[in-house]
Scaffold this motif. Structure first.
Motif, PDB file in Angstrom:
ATOM      1  N   ARG A  55      20.497  -2.824  -3.135  1.00 12.43           N
ATOM      2  CA  ARG A  55      21.937  -2.883  -3.344  1.00 12.43           C
ATOM      3  C   ARG A  55      22.329  -1.462  -3.830  1.00 12.43           C
ATOM      4  O   ARG A  55      23.411  -0.695  -3.363  1.00 12.43           O
ATOM      5  CB  ARG A  55      22.436  -3.682  -4.596  1.00 12.43           C
ATOM      6  CG  ARG A  55      22.294  -5.142  -3.946  1.00 12.43           C
ATOM      7  CD  ARG A  55      23.216  -6.149  -5.036  1.00 12.43           C
ATOM      8  NE  ARG A  55      23.144  -7.431  -4.687  1.00 12.43           N
ATOM      9  CZ  ARG A  55      23.753  -7.825  -4.104  1.00 12.43           C
ATOM     10  NH1 ARG A  55      24.622  -7.240  -3.306  1.00 12.43           N
ATOM     11  NH2 ARG A  55      24.020  -9.342  -3.661  1.00 12.43           N
ATOM     12  N   ASN A  56      21.660  -0.636  -4.743  1.00 13.50           N
ATOM     13  CA  ASN A  56      21.771   0.523  -5.105  1.00 13.50           C
ATOM     14  C   ASN A  56      21.784   1.490  -3.767  1.00 13.50           C
ATOM     15  O   ASN A  56      22.638   2.549  -3.783  1.00 13.50           O
ATOM     16  CB  ASN A  56      20.583   1.182  -5.998  1.00 13.50           C
ATOM     17  CG  ASN A  56      20.686   0.520  -7.425  1.00 13.50           C
ATOM     18  OD1 ASN A  56      21.585  -0.121  -7.753  1.00 13.50           O
ATOM     19  ND2 ASN A  56      19.836   0.564  -8.215  1.00 13.50           N
ATOM     20  N   THR A  57      20.940   1.294  -2.837  1.00 17.48           N
ATOM     21  CA  THR A  57      20.937   2.218  -1.544  1.00 17.48           C
ATOM     22  C   THR A  57      22.025   2.078  -0.855  1.00 17.48           C
ATOM     23  O   THR A  57      22.757   2.987  -0.624  1.00 17.48           O
ATOM     24  CB  THR A  57      19.823   1.791  -0.827  1.00 17.48           C
ATOM     25  OG1 THR A  57      18.494   1.961  -1.672  1.00 17.48           O
ATOM     26  CG2 THR A  57      19.583   2.632   0.282  1.00 17.48           C
ATOM     27  N   LEU A  58      22.418   1.040  -0.551  1.00 16.44           N
ATOM     28  CA  LEU A  58      23.641   0.572   0.144  1.00 16.44           C
ATOM     29  C   LEU A  58      25.053   1.162  -0.416  1.00 16.44           C
ATOM     30  O   LEU A  58      25.805   1.616   0.244  1.00 16.44           O
ATOM     31  CB  LEU A  58      23.957  -0.800   0.569  1.00 16.44           C
ATOM     32  CG  LEU A  58      22.853  -1.552   1.315  1.00 16.44           C
ATOM     33  CD1 LEU A  58      23.482  -2.999   2.032  1.00 16.44           C
ATOM     34  CD2 LEU A  58      22.232  -0.454   2.551  1.00 16.44           C
ATOM     35  N   GLU A  59      25.261   0.842  -1.767  1.00 19.95           N
ATOM     36  CA  GLU A  59      26.061   1.242  -2.511  1.00 19.95           C
ATOM     37  C   GLU A  59      26.479   2.910  -2.660  1.00 19.95           C
ATOM     38  O   GLU A  59      27.527   3.537  -2.467  1.00 19.95           O
ATOM     39  CB  GLU A  59      26.162   0.758  -4.093  1.00 19.95           C
ATOM     40  CG  GLU A  59      26.386  -0.562  -4.139  1.00 19.95           C
ATOM     41  CD  GLU A  59      26.269  -1.185  -5.610  1.00 19.95           C
ATOM     42  OE1 GLU A  59      25.854  -0.218  -6.529  1.00 19.95           O
ATOM     43  OE2 GLU A  59      26.325  -2.244  -5.912  1.00 19.95           O
ATOM     44  N   LEU A  60      25.171   3.674  -2.615  1.00 18.97           N
ATOM     45  CA  LEU A  60      25.186   5.123  -2.518  1.00 18.97           C
ATOM     46  C   LEU A  60      25.526   5.456  -1.124  1.00 18.97           C
ATOM     47  O   LEU A  60      26.447   6.427  -1.208  1.00 18.97           O
ATOM     48  CB  LEU A  60      23.817   5.421  -2.787  1.00 18.97           C
ATOM     49  CG  LEU A  60      23.717   6.858  -3.231  1.00 18.97           C
ATOM     50  CD1 LEU A  60      24.142   7.286  -4.358  1.00 18.97           C
ATOM     51  CD2 LEU A  60      22.025   7.457  -3.130  1.00 18.97           C
TER      52      LEU A  60
ATOM     53  N   SER B 223       0.677  -1.071  -0.043  1.00 15.84           N
ATOM     54  CA  SER B 223       0.186  -0.061   0.144  1.00 15.84           C
ATOM     55  C   SER B 223       0.698   1.309   0.039  1.00 15.84           C
ATOM     56  O   SER B 223       0.511   2.392  -0.560  1.00 15.84           O
ATOM     57  CB  SER B 223      -1.024  -0.094   1.128  1.00 15.84           C
ATOM     58  OG  SER B 223      -0.280  -0.056   2.458  1.00 15.84           O
ATOM     59  N   VAL B 224       2.139   1.145   0.714  1.00 20.39           N
ATOM     60  CA  VAL B 224       2.998   2.064   0.630  1.00 20.39           C
ATOM     61  C   VAL B 224       4.477   1.661   0.200  1.00 20.39           C
ATOM     62  O   VAL B 224       4.983   0.792   0.766  1.00 20.39           O
ATOM     63  CB  VAL B 224       3.199   2.892   1.927  1.00 20.39           C
ATOM     64  CG1 VAL B 224       3.964   4.054   2.101  1.00 20.39           C
ATOM     65  CG2 VAL B 224       1.784   3.563   2.472  1.00 20.39           C
ATOM     66  N   VAL B 225       4.901   2.323  -0.713  1.00 25.95           N
ATOM     67  CA  VAL B 225       6.136   2.092  -1.328  1.00 25.95           C
ATOM     68  C   VAL B 225       6.957   3.383  -1.133  1.00 25.95           C
ATOM     69  O   VAL B 225       6.784   4.445  -1.688  1.00 25.95           O
ATOM     70  CB  VAL B 225       6.259   1.731  -2.807  1.00 25.95           C
ATOM     71  CG1 VAL B 225       7.673   1.703  -3.126  1.00 25.95           C
ATOM     72  CG2 VAL B 225       5.662   0.321  -2.934  1.00 25.95           C
ATOM     73  N   LEU B 226       8.223   3.506  -0.408  1.00 29.14           N
ATOM     74  CA  LEU B 226       8.976   4.513  -0.059  1.00 29.14           C
ATOM     75  C   LEU B 226      10.345   4.401  -1.217  1.00 29.14           C
ATOM     76  O   LEU B 226      11.011   3.609  -0.791  1.00 29.14           O
ATOM     77  CB  LEU B 226       9.444   4.585   1.315  1.00 29.14           C
ATOM     78  CG  LEU B 226       8.059   4.848   2.241  1.00 29.14           C
ATOM     79  CD1 LEU B 226       8.578   4.782   3.700  1.00 29.14           C
ATOM     80  CD2 LEU B 226       7.219   6.122   2.023  1.00 29.14           C
ATOM     81  N   ARG B 227      10.254   5.334  -1.830  1.00 32.28           N
ATOM     82  CA  ARG B 227      11.702   5.404  -2.769  1.00 32.28           C
ATOM     83  C   ARG B 227      11.863   6.911  -2.974  1.00 32.28           C
ATOM     84  O   ARG B 227      10.902   7.753  -3.042  1.00 32.28           O
ATOM     85  CB  ARG B 227      11.259   4.785  -4.052  1.00 32.28           C
ATOM     86  CG  ARG B 227      10.195   5.602  -4.829  1.00 32.28           C
ATOM     87  CD  ARG B 227       9.537   4.857  -6.149  1.00 32.28           C
ATOM     88  NE  ARG B 227      10.790   4.641  -7.107  1.00 32.28           N
ATOM     89  CZ  ARG B 227      10.726   4.034  -8.279  1.00 32.28           C
ATOM     90  NH1 ARG B 227       9.557   3.119  -8.351  1.00 32.28           N
ATOM     91  NH2 ARG B 227      11.574   3.837  -9.087  1.00 32.28           N
ATOM     92  N   SER B 228      13.152   7.179  -3.037  1.00 34.79           N
ATOM     93  CA  SER B 228      13.516   8.863  -3.100  1.00 34.79           C
ATOM     94  C   SER B 228      14.653   8.697  -4.023  1.00 34.79           C
ATOM     95  O   SER B 228      15.343   7.893  -4.440  1.00 34.79           O
ATOM     96  CB  SER B 228      14.063   9.057  -1.752  1.00 34.79           C
ATOM     97  OG  SER B 228      12.920   8.822  -0.628  1.00 34.79           O
ATOM     98  N   SER B 229      14.901  10.038  -4.362  1.00 36.56           N
ATOM     99  CA  SER B 229      15.837  10.231  -5.687  1.00 36.56           C
ATOM    100  C   SER B 229      17.173   9.999  -5.108  1.00 36.56           C
ATOM    101  O   SER B 229      17.756  10.446  -3.721  1.00 36.56           O
ATOM    102  CB  SER B 229      15.875  11.987  -6.031  1.00 36.56           C
ATOM    103  OG  SER B 229      17.069  12.086  -6.538  1.00 36.56           O
ATOM    104  N   PRO B 230      18.168   8.935  -5.846  1.00 37.99           N
ATOM    105  CA  PRO B 230      19.494   9.126  -5.114  1.00 37.99           C
ATOM    106  C   PRO B 230      20.268  10.331  -4.947  1.00 37.99           C
ATOM    107  O   PRO B 230      21.103  10.483  -3.872  1.00 37.99           O
ATOM    108  CB  PRO B 230      20.273   8.177  -6.299  1.00 37.99           C
ATOM    109  CG  PRO B 230      19.205   7.543  -6.955  1.00 37.99           C
ATOM    110  CD  PRO B 230      17.667   8.402  -6.988  1.00 37.99           C
ATOM    111  N   GLU B 231      19.982  11.441  -5.558  1.00 40.18           N
ATOM    112  CA  GLU B 231      20.699  12.750  -5.317  1.00 40.18           C
ATOM    113  C   GLU B 231      20.228  13.284  -4.039  1.00 40.18           C
ATOM    114  O   GLU B 231      21.220  13.795  -3.377  1.00 40.18           O
ATOM    115  CB  GLU B 231      20.083  13.571  -6.393  1.00 40.18           C
ATOM    116  CG  GLU B 231      20.685  13.679  -7.794  1.00 40.18           C
ATOM    117  CD  GLU B 231      20.062  12.382  -8.545  1.00 40.18           C
ATOM    118  OE1 GLU B 231      19.005  12.160  -8.170  1.00 40.18           O
ATOM    119  OE2 GLU B 231      20.591  12.080  -9.523  1.00 40.18           O
ATOM    120  N   SER B 232      19.258  12.792  -3.312  1.00 35.70           N
ATOM    121  CA  SER B 232      18.883  13.271  -1.964  1.00 35.70           C
ATOM    122  C   SER B 232      19.595  12.843  -0.797  1.00 35.70           C
ATOM    123  O   SER B 232      19.633  13.236   0.286  1.00 35.70           O
ATOM    124  CB  SER B 232      17.480  12.806  -1.483  1.00 35.70           C
ATOM    125  OG  SER B 232      17.170  11.552  -1.446  1.00 35.70           O
TER     126      SER B 232
END
Length: 360
Positions: free
Chosen positions: A91-96, A54-63
């Motif tokens: 993986r993208n989150t942790l790499e960032l 019901s809620v997916v939380l995603r944010s811009s990598p630049e943030s």
């Protein structure tokens, strides 16, 4: 004598309205910290397979640059939204975070037995551990630390000789209720008995009480911090910055800095009557710990209706969007032992209120 001040805040998404800086009103306050902790309740990725939630939380990598700009030292990523874009988003989150030299706890890009971090400031070393509740399956090739009593105690034993004090971050509890369960209280006490000194809780999206236990301190829920409160169906925009003071012997004191979350999802410091209201509220919801009131019977009366209504609304959203599968899930959920105890608690409270002459 060495001293250190840890600032801790609750849920952060880095999403704002009108392109606002998510921390613009608290930047000066954050500069006073020695260590700054927060729960990163979002995936920082533009790619990945979106979960049927019901809620997916995603944010811009630049943030991610906002986290660096205000000096976050340690982030919990063990929560129920870190897989919202699947393993690719994870993986993208942790790499960032690695790329921006931001420490994190509770998860790792490879299978690991311990996801911890040690930070030394002013001659004092704090060891951080992070864990989450959640029925989600963790892919074999990565690690997300789940809340399991024996595992947490084992991790505390492993880390406590390498630092001065152990801080445990727990993503736990029931959303939008003001009190932790008796099981949570029992677990928090056991973790302090086995060597932790500070428990930092989050996930309910509302503030819960603060308890002193032996030589330790427990903040059962830090609430939302930089968050769209409508997403969490929270009834309040009020929250806090939690300041904990250490010296070489342990925790010496704590302080609460009240905030409220504005219409752009940005935390802002408050003064006067609003500040007093939040401080009084925390004092009020912390009192049951002192009075020993939080029994299972009492707790289900307090949380039953909120839990049932919140989850039914979530299921309705998913049924409308995804159809049969969440409908079947909802049917079986309605007959779980936990739901049955909520029905009984809600009914018991209604009967009590009728006896007091209160309107249903």
């Amino acid at each position: 004598m060495s001293s250190l001040m840890l600032m801790a805040v609750g849920d952060i998404t880095l999403q704002t309205k009108n392109n606002q800086h998510p921390f613009k009103y608290v930047m000066d306050t954050f500069r006073k910290k020695d260590i700054l902790f927060g729960n990163l309740e979002t995936v920082l990725s533009t790619t990945g397979k979106e979960k049927k939630k019901s809620v997916v939380l995603r944010s811009s990598p630049e943030s991610v640059t906002y986290l660096n700009a205000v000096g976050f030292d340690i982030l919990n990523v063990a929560n129920n939204h870190i897989l919202d874009l699947g393993i690719e988003g994870f993986r993208n989150t942790l790499e960032l975070l690695d790329e921006h030299e931001l420490e994190y706890i509770g998860a790792g890009s490879q299978k690991s037995s311990l996801n911890s971090s040690i930070i030394k400031k002013n001659g004092i070393k704090l060891g951080f551990l992070g864990y989450t509740i959640g029925r989600f399956k963790v892919p074999e090739e990565i690690s997300i630390s789940k809340i399991k009593e024996k595992k947490i105690i084992s991790d505390i034993e492993l880390i406590k000789d390498t630092c001065d004090f152990v801080v445990v971050s727990l993503h736990w509890g029931t959303e939008n209720v003001l009190y932790p369960s008796p099981k949570q209280i029992e677990l928090a006490h056991k973790l302090i008995d086995h060597g932790a000194i500070l428990i930092l809780g989050h996930h309910p999206h509302v503030l819960q009480g603060i308890e002193k236990y032996k030589n330790g301190l427990i903040a059962y829920s830090l609430g939302n911090f930089q968050f769209d409160c409508k997403l969490s169906q929270s009834s309040t925009n009020d929250s806090i910055i939690f300041c904990v003071y250490f010296n070489e012997n342990g925790i010496t004191d704590f302080r609460i800095i009240p905030i409220t979350i504005d219409e752009n999802f940005v935390p802002i410091l408050v003064e006067g009557k609003v500040k007093e209201k939040i401080l009084n509220f925390i004092s009020q919801i912390s009192k049951p710990f002192i009075d020993g009131k939080i029994t299972n019977k009492w707790w289900f009366e307090k949380i039953g209706e909120e839990y049932l209504v919140g989850n039914i609304n979530s299921y309705i959203f998913r049924i409308k969007k995804y159809g049969l599968v969440p409908l079947l899930e909802c049917f079986f959920w309605l007959f779980t032992p936990f739901c049955i105890r909520c029905y009984i608690g809600t009914l018991r409270l209604l009967i009590k209120n009728c006896g007091k002459g209160e309107t249903l």
